[in-house]
Design an enzyme around this catalytic site. Structure first.
Site, short mmCIF file in Angstrom:
data_model
loop_
_atom_site.label_atom_id
_atom_site.label_comp_id
_atom_site.label_asym_id
_atom_site.label_seq_id
_atom_site.Cartn_x
_atom_site.Cartn_y
_atom_site.Cartn_z
N LYS A 1 0.84 -1.19 0.00
CA LYS A 1 0.00 0.00 0.00
C LYS A 1 0.88 1.24 0.00
O LYS A 1 2.06 1.22 0.36
CB LYS A 1 -0.93 0.02 1.22
CG LYS A 1 -0.22 0.02 2.58
CD LYS A 1 0.19 1.40 3.09
CE LYS A 1 0.79 1.31 4.49
NZ LYS A 1 1.42 2.58 4.91
N ASP B 1 -2.17 -2.17 10.25
CA ASP B 1 -2.35 -2.18 8.80
C ASP B 1 -2.94 -3.49 8.28
O ASP B 1 -3.35 -3.59 7.12
CB ASP B 1 -1.02 -1.93 8.08
CG ASP B 1 -0.59 -0.47 8.12
OD1 ASP B 1 -1.46 0.40 8.34
OD2 ASP B 1 0.61 -0.20 7.92
#
Length: 264
Positions: free
Chosen positions: A18, A143
């Site tokens: 990401k 995350d």
């Protein structure tokens, strides 16, 4: 998570990295965690995670990089938690082919852990819902829920409260990673969250995405964690300057660094 191969006892997954289109920190909790508001999106850089069931209850991690291969590995921790809670008695052989650089702020370790959760869930008949998988992952890394969810999201809380967003307006991006790496924990320990970068506006980024307006999105992007990482590692600023010199509309650090991406 993209399934590349699957048999009865083995699954291979593509686990994406990401980047953060914006990071703001709005407070610190008594337990040491920070309350954040972030916009995250997956990118086309990924690790390959292969999970194979074994009947002896043992978990084995292997890979071809300098990552830890024992109980300190996030993939090991999440596999152990999943298998213990499932009560299956199985163990797992987990092979991680690293393509996402470590210490880059791109959630490589979290992506691997998410892949393990998804892979075991598939192999064991999907005992956990999406919400259950995200809750399990959140115990081991903020995350991980996003890496299970995927796409583009607004993340709040410590990063586990996710609001899905449309795909951002189309753009080309380039990612650079200096050799130096940094610990996310180290950055947050030194952060003064009252010092905001000029122009950073998470709601403005979200509005730009929802309006499919690239100019609006870019004008509000920023990363408060740069206020810690860049003074300690000036090469991050040098890489940002290199991307801007190549014609990037904006260049900024992803996560706590040290990777930098430019939008063109």
């Amino acid at each position: 998570m993209q399934i590349l191969e699957k048999t009865e006892n083995k699954i291979k997954l593509n686990c994406k990295a990401k980047i953060n289109l914006g990071i703001d920190v709005i407070g610190k909790r008594e337990n040491g965690y920070h309350d954040v508001r972030m916009v995250m999106m997956q990118v086309d850089m990924s690790d390959i995670v292969t999970v194979s069931l074994r009947e002896d209850g043992v978990i084995n991690i292997s890979g071809d990089s300098d990552m830890p291969l024992g109980a300190d590995n996030l993939a090991y921790k999440t596999a152990r938690a999943f298998l213990d809670e499932a009560g299956s008695g199985f163990g797992a052989d987990i092979r991680i082919e690293k393509r996402i650089p470590m210490g880059a702020g791109m959630a490589g370790g979290s992506a691997d852990a998410a892949g393990v959760i998804d892979g075991l869930n598939e192999l064991l008949g999907s005992p956990l819902s999406l919400a259950d998988k995200m809750e399990l992952g959140c115990r081991y890394g903020a995350d991980i829920p996003f890496c299970i969810h995927g796409g583009c999201v607004l993340a709040e809380g410590i990063g586990e409260i996710l609001t899905p967003l449309p795909d951002p307006p189309k753009f080309r991006y380039e990612i650079m990673k200096p050799e130096v790496s940094v610990s996310t924990k180290w950055v947050y320990e030194r952060l003064d969250y009252t010092k905001k970068p000029d122009g950073l506006d998470i709601d403005g980024i979200v509005s730009g995405i929802r309006n499919a307006n690239l100019d609006e999105m870019i004008s509000h992007m920023g990363n408060i964690l740069e206020t810690v990482t860049i003074p300690a590692y000036p090469i991050v600023a040098e890489y940002k300057a290199r991307l801007m010199a190549k014609g990037a509309r904006i260049a900024m650090m992803s996560g706590s660094g040290t990777s930098v991406f430019g939008i063109f």
